[in-house]
Design a protein around this motif. Structure first.
Motif, PDB file in Angstrom:
ATOM      1  N   TRP A  34       1.026  -1.083  -0.063  1.00 53.63           N
ATOM      2  CA  TRP A  34       0.001  -0.134  -0.007  1.00 53.63           C
ATOM      3  C   TRP A  34       0.748   1.239   0.077  1.00 53.63           C
ATOM      4  CZ3 TRP A  34       1.267   2.660   4.231  1.00 53.63           C
ATOM      5  CH2 TRP A  34       1.566   1.909   5.281  1.00 53.63           C
ATOM      6  N   ASP A  35       2.185   1.179  -0.203  1.00 57.95           N
ATOM      7  CA  ASP A  35       3.086   2.367  -0.159  1.00 57.95           C
ATOM      8  C   ASP A  35       2.674   3.297  -1.327  1.00 57.95           C
ATOM      9  OD1 ASP A  35       5.125   4.109   0.206  1.00 57.95           O
ATOM     10  OD2 ASP A  35       6.370   2.884  -1.479  1.00 57.95           O
ATOM     11  N   GLY A  36       2.250   4.345  -1.013  1.00 60.13           N
ATOM     12  CA  GLY A  36       1.800   5.356  -2.233  1.00 60.13           C
ATOM     13  C   GLY A  36       3.087   6.198  -2.695  1.00 60.13           C
ATOM     14  N   ASN A  37       4.249   5.800  -2.207  1.00 62.88           N
ATOM     15  CA  ASN A  37       5.294   6.631  -2.715  1.00 62.88           C
ATOM     16  C   ASN A  37       6.054   5.669  -3.604  1.00 62.88           C
ATOM     17  OD1 ASN A  37       5.272   9.280  -1.245  1.00 62.88           O
ATOM     18  ND2 ASN A  37       5.996   8.051   0.758  1.00 62.88           N
ATOM     19  N   ASP A  38       5.849   4.767  -3.909  1.00 62.53           N
ATOM     20  CA  ASP A  38       6.487   3.623  -4.546  1.00 62.53           C
ATOM     21  C   ASP A  38       7.885   3.479  -4.293  1.00 62.53           C
ATOM     22  OD1 ASP A  38       6.585   1.593  -6.696  1.00 62.53           O
ATOM     23  OD2 ASP A  38       7.206   3.014  -8.052  1.00 62.53           O
ATOM     24  N   ASN A  39       8.235   3.523  -3.007  1.00 58.50           N
ATOM     25  CA  ASN A  39       9.397   3.555  -2.550  1.00 58.50           C
ATOM     26  C   ASN A  39      10.003   2.323  -1.766  1.00 58.50           C
ATOM     27  OD1 ASN A  39      11.968   5.030  -1.730  1.00 58.50           O
ATOM     28  ND2 ASN A  39      11.051   4.902   0.387  1.00 58.50           N
ATOM     29  N   LEU A  40       8.841   1.499  -1.383  1.00 62.91           N
ATOM     30  CA  LEU A  40       9.154   0.232  -0.320  1.00 62.91           C
ATOM     31  C   LEU A  40       9.235  -1.013  -1.331  1.00 62.91           C
ATOM     32  CD1 LEU A  40       7.070   0.772   2.639  1.00 62.91           C
ATOM     33  CD2 LEU A  40       9.355   1.670   2.245  1.00 62.91           C
ATOM     34  N   ALA A  41      10.202  -1.869  -1.457  1.00 56.99           N
ATOM     35  CA  ALA A  41      10.421  -2.961  -2.241  1.00 56.99           C
ATOM     36  C   ALA A  41       9.853  -4.274  -1.461  1.00 56.99           C
ATOM     37  CB  ALA A  41      11.939  -3.091  -2.672  1.00 56.99           C
ATOM     38  N   SER A  42      10.485  -4.473  -0.228  1.00 56.31           N
ATOM     39  CA  SER A  42      10.150  -5.521   0.516  1.00 56.31           C
ATOM     40  C   SER A  42      10.422  -5.736   1.993  1.00 56.31           C
ATOM     41  CB  SER A  42      10.907  -6.847  -0.056  1.00 56.31           C
ATOM     42  OG  SER A  42      12.099  -6.778  -0.226  1.00 56.31           O
ATOM     43  N   ALA A  43       9.828  -6.397   2.452  1.00 50.65           N
ATOM     44  CA  ALA A  43      10.264  -6.734   4.135  1.00 50.65           C
ATOM     45  C   ALA A  43      10.355  -7.901   4.359  1.00 50.65           C
ATOM     46  CB  ALA A  43       9.635  -5.603   4.922  1.00 50.65           C
ATOM     47  N   ALA A  44      10.899  -8.713   5.066  1.00 51.18           N
ATOM     48  CA  ALA A  44      10.802 -10.102   5.422  1.00 51.18           C
ATOM     49  C   ALA A  44       9.444 -10.257   6.201  1.00 51.18           C
ATOM     50  CB  ALA A  44      11.991 -10.695   6.076  1.00 51.18           C
ATOM     51  N   PRO A  45       8.795 -11.311   6.320  1.00 47.53           N
ATOM     52  CA  PRO A  45       7.867 -11.667   7.210  1.00 47.53           C
ATOM     53  C   PRO A  45       8.160 -11.886   8.638  1.00 47.53           C
ATOM     54  CG  PRO A  45       7.881 -13.389   5.760  1.00 47.53           C
ATOM     55  CD  PRO A  45       8.826 -12.267   5.306  1.00 47.53           C
ATOM     56  N   GLY A  46       7.649 -11.668   9.691  1.00 51.20           N
ATOM     57  CA  GLY A  46       7.882 -11.995  10.946  1.00 51.20           C
ATOM     58  C   GLY A  46       8.627 -10.724  11.819  1.00 51.20           C
ATOM     59  N   GLN A  47       8.275  -9.539  11.368  1.00 52.14           N
ATOM     60  CA  GLN A  47       8.794  -8.479  11.974  1.00 52.14           C
ATOM     61  C   GLN A  47       7.900  -7.760  12.671  1.00 52.14           C
ATOM     62  OE1 GLN A  47      12.429  -6.468  10.048  1.00 52.14           O
ATOM     63  NE2 GLN A  47      11.515  -7.365   8.086  1.00 52.14           N
ATOM     64  N   ARG A  48       6.704  -8.185  12.937  1.00 52.60           N
ATOM     65  CA  ARG A  48       5.485  -7.453  13.207  1.00 52.60           C
ATOM     66  C   ARG A  48       6.181  -6.295  14.805  1.00 52.60           C
ATOM     67  NH1 ARG A  48       1.546  -4.898  16.685  1.00 52.60           N
ATOM     68  NH2 ARG A  48      -0.365  -5.461  15.960  1.00 52.60           N
ATOM     69  N   VAL A  49       5.701  -5.396  14.457  1.00 52.28           N
ATOM     70  CA  VAL A  49       6.072  -4.431  15.637  1.00 52.28           C
ATOM     71  C   VAL A  49       5.342  -4.658  16.867  1.00 52.28           C
ATOM     72  CG1 VAL A  49       6.507  -1.845  16.095  1.00 52.28           C
ATOM     73  CG2 VAL A  49       7.225  -2.879  13.793  1.00 52.28           C
ATOM     74  N   HIS A  50       5.907  -4.542  18.048  1.00 50.17           N
ATOM     75  CA  HIS A  50       5.063  -4.640  19.287  1.00 50.17           C
ATOM     76  C   HIS A  50       5.481  -3.549  20.381  1.00 50.17           C
ATOM     77  CE1 HIS A  50       3.292  -8.292  18.198  1.00 50.17           C
ATOM     78  NE2 HIS A  50       4.562  -8.767  17.724  1.00 50.17           N
ATOM     79  N   ALA A  51       6.558  -2.718  20.313  1.00 47.51           N
ATOM     80  CA  ALA A  51       6.842  -1.974  21.215  1.00 47.51           C
ATOM     81  C   ALA A  51       7.832  -0.894  20.814  1.00 47.51           C
ATOM     82  CB  ALA A  51       7.496  -2.627  22.376  1.00 47.51           C
ATOM     83  N   VAL A  52       8.270   0.167  21.469  1.00 49.32           N
ATOM     84  CA  VAL A  52       9.131   1.149  21.306  1.00 49.32           C
ATOM     85  C   VAL A  52      10.452   0.388  21.560  1.00 49.32           C
ATOM     86  CG1 VAL A  52      10.259   3.066  22.394  1.00 49.32           C
ATOM     87  CG2 VAL A  52       8.109   3.255  22.012  1.00 49.32           C
ATOM     88  N   GLY A  53      11.399   0.709  20.725  1.00 50.86           N
ATOM     89  CA  GLY A  53      12.755  -0.167  20.782  1.00 50.86           C
ATOM     90  C   GLY A  53      12.800  -1.195  19.716  1.00 50.86           C
TER      91      GLY A  53
END
Length: 149
Positions: A34-53
């Motif tokens: 959904w990146d509207g800047n057409d800047n992001l290529a990919s990210a590995a699965p399993g990196q769901r963010v949960h906290a600061v840090g």
């Protein structure tokens, strides 16, 4: 000629619940869809963010690896990060997403980009090119992804 703002934002009421929208943002592997800047290529699965840090790794176009350091986080409501080179200190930009549920089926989504702390001359041109209109492109594509989720 007026000086360009160093903080730009876009907001939209999206017909989806906050939890659905937040999941699309907090899971970096979904962001390129959904990146509207057409800047992001990919990210590995399993990196769901949960906290600061937390730190997630994203590959930007063309093949630039970035670590994104979570500096603000409230589950379902707020997430913000600062990008850096792998192993490096953040450049000084801040990407923020704020979600405000208006009802069980509608969420106000505000996306902002703050480059007021960016001091790397090599990154200033790209920062200046990031406008409210470009941010709105991401918000609108996020709305579409949420409706299909």
């Amino acid at each position: 000629m007026s000086e360009q703002p160093m903080v730009v934002s876009a907001e939209l009421e999206i017909a989806a619940d906050a939890a659905t929208i937040f999941e699309l943002i907090a899971d970096p592997s979904l962001q390129p869809t959904w990146d509207g800047n057409d800047n992001l290529a990919s990210a590995a699965p399993g990196q769901r963010v949960h906290a600061v840090g937390d730190v997630f790794v994203m590959v930007n176009k063309p093949d630039r690896v970035r670590e994104n350091h979570i500096v603000e986080f409230e589950e379902g409501r707020l997430i913000a990060w600062q990008p850096s080179l792998p192993g490096g200190e953040p450049f000084g930009q801040l990407w923020r997403w704020e979600l405000t549920p208006l009802s069980s089926e509608v969420t106000l989504v505000k996306h902002s980009y703050d480059w007021s702390q960016l001091h790397d001359e090599a990154r200033l041109e790209r920062a200046r090119a990031t406008t409210s209109e470009k941010l709105m492109g991401s918000v609108e594509r996020l709305a579409e992804a949420a409706s299909n989720h």
